[in-house]
Design an enzyme around this catalytic site. Structure first.
Site, PDB file in Angstrom:
ATOM      1  N   CYS A 275       0.786  -0.886  -0.012  1.00 26.43           N
ATOM      2  CA  CYS A 275      -0.334  -0.242  -0.047  1.00 26.43           C
ATOM      3  C   CYS A 275       0.833   1.748   0.288  1.00 26.43           C
ATOM      4  O   CYS A 275       1.129   2.391  -0.939  1.00 26.43           O
ATOM      5  CB  CYS A 275      -0.865  -0.028   0.916  1.00 26.43           C
ATOM      6  SG  CYS A 275      -1.939  -1.277   1.138  1.00 26.43           S
TER       7      CYS A 275
HETATM    8  C1  UGA Z   1      -1.191  -0.177   5.731  1.00 25.31           C
HETATM    9  C2  UGA Z   1      -1.682   1.351   6.473  1.00 25.31           C
HETATM   10  O1  UGA Z   1      -1.054   1.065   8.092  1.00 25.31           O
HETATM   11  C3  UGA Z   1      -3.732   0.705   6.997  1.00 25.31           C
HETATM   12  O2  UGA Z   1      -3.886   1.767   7.787  1.00 25.31           O
HETATM   13  C4  UGA Z   1      -4.003   0.860   5.479  1.00 25.31           C
HETATM   14  O3  UGA Z   1      -5.587  -0.068   5.328  1.00 25.31           O
HETATM   15  C5  UGA Z   1      -3.019   0.019   4.678  1.00 25.31           C
HETATM   16  O4  UGA Z   1      -1.724   0.052   4.516  1.00 25.31           O
HETATM   17  C6  UGA Z   1      -3.462   0.220   3.319  1.00 25.31           C
HETATM   18  O5  UGA Z   1      -3.748   0.998   2.793  1.00 25.31           O
HETATM   19  O6  UGA Z   1      -4.455  -1.264   2.748  1.00 25.31           O
HETATM   20  P1  UGA Z   1       0.310  -1.810   5.671  1.00 25.31           P
HETATM   21  O7  UGA Z   1       0.497  -1.428   4.954  1.00 25.31           O
HETATM   22  O8  UGA Z   1      -1.274  -3.472   5.898  1.00 25.31           O
HETATM   23  O9  UGA Z   1      -1.073  -1.121   6.558  1.00 25.31           O
HETATM   24  O10 UGA Z   1       1.298  -2.015   6.878  1.00 25.31           O
HETATM   25  P2  UGA Z   1       2.059  -1.185   8.189  1.00 25.31           P
HETATM   26  O11 UGA Z   1       1.389  -2.430   9.433  1.00 25.31           O
HETATM   27  O12 UGA Z   1       0.779   0.060   8.185  1.00 25.31           O
HETATM   28  O13 UGA Z   1       3.430  -1.452   7.730  1.00 25.31           O
HETATM   29  C7  UGA Z   1       3.565  -0.940   6.421  1.00 25.31           C
HETATM   30  C8  UGA Z   1       5.357  -0.495   6.635  1.00 25.31           C
HETATM   31  O14 UGA Z   1       6.318   0.049   7.267  1.00 25.31           O
HETATM   32  C9  UGA Z   1       5.866  -1.923   7.004  1.00 25.31           C
HETATM   33  O15 UGA Z   1       6.978  -2.214   6.269  1.00 25.31           O
HETATM   34  C10 UGA Z   1       6.330  -1.750   8.824  1.00 25.31           C
HETATM   35  O16 UGA Z   1       7.124  -2.243   8.783  1.00 25.31           O
HETATM   36  C11 UGA Z   1       6.908  -0.175   8.493  1.00 25.31           C
HETATM   37  N1  UGA Z   1       6.836   0.373   9.456  1.00 25.31           N
HETATM   38  C12 UGA Z   1       5.628   0.281  10.412  1.00 25.31           C
HETATM   39  C13 UGA Z   1       8.142   1.040  10.145  1.00 25.31           C
HETATM   40  O17 UGA Z   1       9.449   0.597   9.460  1.00 25.31           O
HETATM   41  N2  UGA Z   1       8.125   1.959  11.151  1.00 25.31           N
HETATM   42  C14 UGA Z   1       6.656   1.493  12.140  1.00 25.31           C
HETATM   43  O18 UGA Z   1       6.954   2.654  12.827  1.00 25.31           O
HETATM   44  C15 UGA Z   1       5.517   1.532  11.500  1.00 25.31           C
END
Ligand code: UGA
Length: 447
Positions: A275
């Site tokens: 996403c």
């Molecule tokens: C993301 C959004 O969080 C959701 O709210 C949204 O619905 C979704 O995209 C979408 O558009 O469908 P997602 O991609 O499943 O969800 O995962 P996240 O938990 O947001 O993580 C995304 C990336 O950021 C991961 O690689 C994670 O490791 C990284 N991340 C996240 C960090 O490096 N640091 C953080 O503090 C948080």
């Protein structure tokens, strides 16, 4: 199939469609799930989800057994449903702009299915689409194919989804908000009533607005979250260059400020997943099409792309040249709790390691099969963490799986050639790792 008219349909059974449909079915709503992929439908009928998502499989099995959900490749079946959610994918075109092919096709299928039906149908766009799509693209296709006009006999709304992989079921059971972008009052009432049936016990904050604002909320949310990740990674990269500075303590402290808050402040190897990158690219492209260059978002993406080099540079600091060195990569999925490898930072890091002449062995508790498709035989994919560590000159911890937190210093000591660790997720308790050469993202070397 003898369905009742109050059924709800989902067209497109990927992450969003399947998880939302399964949760709604578990709340007693009759669901029809439609997808073009015959194999996927066959497996779903047996209660087998096509991807790993915690809590999904048992919940799906139950609703299939109780016949609360039916799966079909035949889109005309949606004609029995009062509400039809469009949950098809919105991939990127080569230039980063959004590809609406599946949205248009699904809309057309739904329109043809309800053409001639005397009942009221409400079409709800849940796929992530750029601002204006529901009104300017979906509406004309729907009106032409259904031979109806949006209004009293045909509802149309945008209703974006905010669930995150790895916690999708929990997120759907306990959403922090519902956004309803209704094109008229009847659409808004219909969708509000449906959600009241699902969340009868909890009061979920609901924003009712127009379709275009709702679509914008979704992009704003992902843009903001991705910006936080690139911001903390920027601070981490600065900390790395200052003796004793530690991004973890910085994040903890700034997170206590209510204006900032503690979440999405974890420094790492850069964001991945299906996403953030896709949606930022779509928003950048959309902005440019409107004569506005969203510079901030371009920088967020660039910081993210470069973060892989920061991780590889840490291993270079430990080893000097990487040529012919054996690097063990622990974790391939883009985050823990999923087998998803889309846009995973591990792939960017591995590509760079290979370019530097390293030999890579890699392991992931869930994503090995998906990794094989992406990485092929360029890396040696191992069946467990211990075999991955065997003979390694350096280990890079890429994904924050609990399994890796549990590895003991002796697991590394008895298997690695030299005790070099790069912790791209800061999950290792350094104090237990005496005698190791350890570098963590956002951790300045002690002076
Ligand atoms: C993301 C959004 O969080 C959701 O709210 C949204 O619905 C979704 O995209 C979408 O558009 O469908 P997602 O991609 O499943 O969800 O995962 P996240 O938990 O947001 O993580 C995304 C990336 O950021 C991961 O690689 C994670 O490791 C990284 N991340 C996240 C960090 O490096 N640091 C953080 O503090 C948080």
């Amino acid at each position: 199939m003898g369905r009742q008219p109050e059924s709800v349909s989902f067209v497109g059974l990927g992450y969003v469609g399947l998880c939302t449909a399964t949760v709604m079915a578990s709340r007693g709503i009759r669901i029809i799930g439609v997808d073009v992929d015959e194999k996927r439908i066959e497996e779903l009928r047996k209660g087998h989800p096509p991807f790993h998502e915690p809590q999904l499989q048992p919940m799906l099995k139950t609703v299939v057994r109780k016949r609360r959900i039916e799966f079909t490749t035949d889109a005309s079946q949606v004609s029995d449903s009062s509400t039809v959610f469009l949950t098809v994918g919105t991939p990127s075109r080569e230039d980063g702009s959004i590809d609406l092919t599946y949205v248009k096709k699904a809309t057309q299928d739904v329109g043809s299915a309800i053409a001639g039906s005397p009942a009221y149908h409400h079409v709800v766009v849940k796929s992530t689409v750029t601002p204006g799509t529901t009104t300017d693209v979906v509406r004309p296709v729907l009106e032409a194919s259904s031979e109806k006009v949006c209004g009293p006999e045909l509802g149309l709304s945008s209703n974006p989804e905010f669930l995150a992989e790895g916690s999708a079921i929990n997120g759907t059971l306990h959403p922090d908000k519902i956004v309803i972008g209704a094109s008229d009052a009847k659409s808004s009432t219909t969708l509000t009533k449906l959600y009241r049936r699902i969340y009868s016990k909890s009061k979920v904050p609901t924003i009712v607005t127009d379709p275009t604002t709702a679509e914008t909320i979704k992009y704003a949310s992902n843009a903001f979250l991705a910006t936080r990740v690139s911001t903390i990674n920027t601070i981490a990269n600065i900390c790395q260059r200052v003796p004793n500075a530690d991004v973890e303590t910085v994040a903890k402290a700034i997170g206590l400020d209510p204006r900032i808050g503690p979440l999405y402040l974890k420094a790492g190897p850069g964001y991945g997943g299906s996403c953030f990158h896709k949606d930022l690219q779509a928003l950048i492209s959309f902005g440019r099409s409107k004569d506005y260059d969203p510079l901030l978002l371009t920088a967020v993406e660039e910081v993210n792309q470069r973060q892989a080099s920061e991780i590889v540079n840490l291993s270079k600091k430990l080893l000097g040249s990487l040529d012919n060195c054996r690097i063990a990569v622990l974790g391939l999925a883009f985050k823990k709790g999923t087998d998803d490898m889309r846009e995973a930072a591990s792939v960017r890091v591995i590509d760079e390691l290979l370019k530097n002449g390293a030999k890579v062995s890699a392991y992931d508790p869930m994503a090995v099969e998906n990794a094989r498709r992406i990485l092929g035989d360029r890396v040696e994919l191992m069946q467990d963490a211990i075999s991955c560590l065997k003979g390694a000159d350096c280990c890079i911890v890429m994904t924050e799986w609990d399994e890796f937190r549990k590895l003991k210093p002796s697991d590394y000591k008895s298997n690695m050639k030299t005790l070099n660790i790069v912790d791209a997720r800061r999950i290792i308790k350094r104090d237990d790792f005496d005698g190791f050469n350890y570098l963590g993202v956002g951790l300045g070397l002690s002076s």
